[in-house]
Design a protein around this motif. Structure first.
Motif, PDB file in Angstrom:
ATOM      1  N   GLY A  52       0.779  -1.228   0.000  1.00 47.03           N
ATOM      2  CA  GLY A  52       0.000   0.000   0.000  1.00 47.03           C
ATOM      3  C   GLY A  52       0.813   1.281   0.000  1.00 47.03           C
ATOM      4  O   GLY A  52       0.269   2.360  -0.176  1.00 47.03           O
ATOM      5  N   GLY A  53       2.117   1.192   0.190  1.00 49.32           N
ATOM      6  CA  GLY A  53       2.961   2.384   0.151  1.00 49.32           C
ATOM      7  C   GLY A  53       3.200   2.841  -1.281  1.00 49.32           C
ATOM      8  O   GLY A  53       3.074   2.069  -2.233  1.00 49.32           O
ATOM      9  N   LEU A  54       3.519   4.095  -1.408  1.00 50.25           N
ATOM     10  CA  LEU A  54       3.768   4.711  -2.704  1.00 50.25           C
ATOM     11  C   LEU A  54       5.249   5.055  -2.780  1.00 50.25           C
ATOM     12  O   LEU A  54       5.829   5.513  -1.791  1.00 50.25           O
ATOM     13  CB  LEU A  54       2.915   5.978  -2.804  1.00 50.25           C
ATOM     14  N   ALA A  55       5.868   4.809  -3.932  1.00 43.53           N
ATOM     15  CA  ALA A  55       7.292   5.096  -4.101  1.00 43.53           C
ATOM     16  C   ALA A  55       7.511   5.852  -5.398  1.00 43.53           C
ATOM     17  O   ALA A  55       6.789   5.664  -6.384  1.00 43.53           O
ATOM     18  CB  ALA A  55       8.100   3.808  -4.113  1.00 43.53           C
ATOM     19  N   CYS A  56       8.525   6.702  -5.379  1.00 43.79           N
ATOM     20  CA  CYS A  56       8.902   7.443  -6.565  1.00 43.79           C
ATOM     21  C   CYS A  56      10.420   7.341  -6.704  1.00 43.79           C
ATOM     22  O   CYS A  56      11.154   7.636  -5.767  1.00 43.79           O
ATOM     23  CB  CYS A  56       8.455   8.896  -6.439  1.00 43.79           C
ATOM     24  N   TRP A  57      10.856   6.883  -7.864  1.00 44.10           N
ATOM     25  CA  TRP A  57      12.272   6.721  -8.159  1.00 44.10           C
ATOM     26  C   TRP A  57      12.706   7.730  -9.206  1.00 44.10           C
ATOM     27  O   TRP A  57      11.933   8.129 -10.067  1.00 44.10           O
ATOM     28  CB  TRP A  57      12.559   5.328  -8.740  1.00 44.10           C
ATOM     29  N   ARG A  58      13.977   8.079  -9.157  1.00 48.44           N
ATOM     30  CA  ARG A  58      14.604   8.985 -10.107  1.00 48.44           C
ATOM     31  C   ARG A  58      15.546   8.153 -10.981  1.00 48.44           C
ATOM     32  O   ARG A  58      16.334   7.360 -10.459  1.00 48.44           O
ATOM     33  CB  ARG A  58      15.390  10.030  -9.331  1.00 48.44           C
ATOM     34  N   LEU A  59      15.469   8.318 -12.302  1.00 44.61           N
ATOM     35  CA  LEU A  59      16.337   7.589 -13.216  1.00 44.61           C
ATOM     36  C   LEU A  59      17.783   7.987 -12.981  1.00 44.61           C
ATOM     37  O   LEU A  59      18.113   9.172 -12.942  1.00 44.61           O
ATOM     38  CB  LEU A  59      15.935   7.856 -14.662  1.00 44.61           C
ATOM     39  N   ARG A  60      18.622   7.002 -12.789  1.00 45.40           N
ATOM     40  CA  ARG A  60      20.054   7.246 -12.563  1.00 45.40           C
ATOM     41  C   ARG A  60      20.754   7.152 -13.904  1.00 45.40           C
ATOM     42  O   ARG A  60      20.676   6.141 -14.584  1.00 45.40           O
ATOM     43  CB  ARG A  60      20.584   6.189 -11.604  1.00 45.40           C
TER      44      ARG A  60
END
Length: 162
Positions: free
Chosen positions: A153-161
């Motif tokens: 149920g958590g939300l995650a946001c990643w940044r392209l490396r």
């Protein structure tokens, strides 16, 4: 070319709004949009529109990353955190399904790497089908970020490396 420092990350409210739209209409994401090494940037606890400051900071400090590659028809995922020269890795297959879509995966291998060498490797059992982890993909922004909601149920946001 967009540099990682130039990427403007979305707000929790903007992501929740986009998630509602994607549930109705789908995201149009395909496997090629996911390929790359993604550095974890922001996490939101289940039910919150505000990012978790402490856990997000710890995961950034540990260099938490998700690498998605393609081997033939199958996706491969590597989830890793590092502490200096020590890296803890989880690796396994993934499959993209549905209109939203869901990225189903499981980790087959746990590894500990020290200074670029694998010092420990252990096979992991596959979870029961109804317990497999997944990411419900929300958006892959052209500026270089990816957002998804996990099975818990958590939300995650990643940044392209790059």
């Amino acid at each position: 070319m967009v540099q990682p420092s130039d990427v403007v990350m979305p707000s929790g409210e903007a992501l929740l709004q986009e998630e509602r739209r994607v549930r109705r209409q789908g995201s149009g994401l395909d496997a090629t949009a996911l390929l790359g090494c993604w550095q974890l940037d922001l996490v939101w606890p289940k039910g919150s529109s505000r990012p978790a400051q402490f856990s997000g900071q710890i995961l950034r400090w540990l260099g938490a990353q998700l690498e998605i590659s393609q081997a033939g028809e199958q996706l491969r995922l590597r989830n890793a955190v590092s502490l200096g020269p020590i890296e803890l890795r989880f690796e396994g297959p993934g499959v993209l399904e549905g209109r939203r879509p869901l990225l189903w995966f499981h980790f087959e291998q746990l590894q500990i790497w020290v200074a670029g060498r694998c010092w420990f490797s252990r096979s992991l059992p596959a979870p029961a089908a109804q317990k497999r982890p997944f990411f419900a993909l929300i958006q892959r922004d052209p500026s270089g970020w990816l957002a998804a909601r996990g099975r818990g149920g958590g939300l995650a946001c990643w940044r392209l490396r790059l």
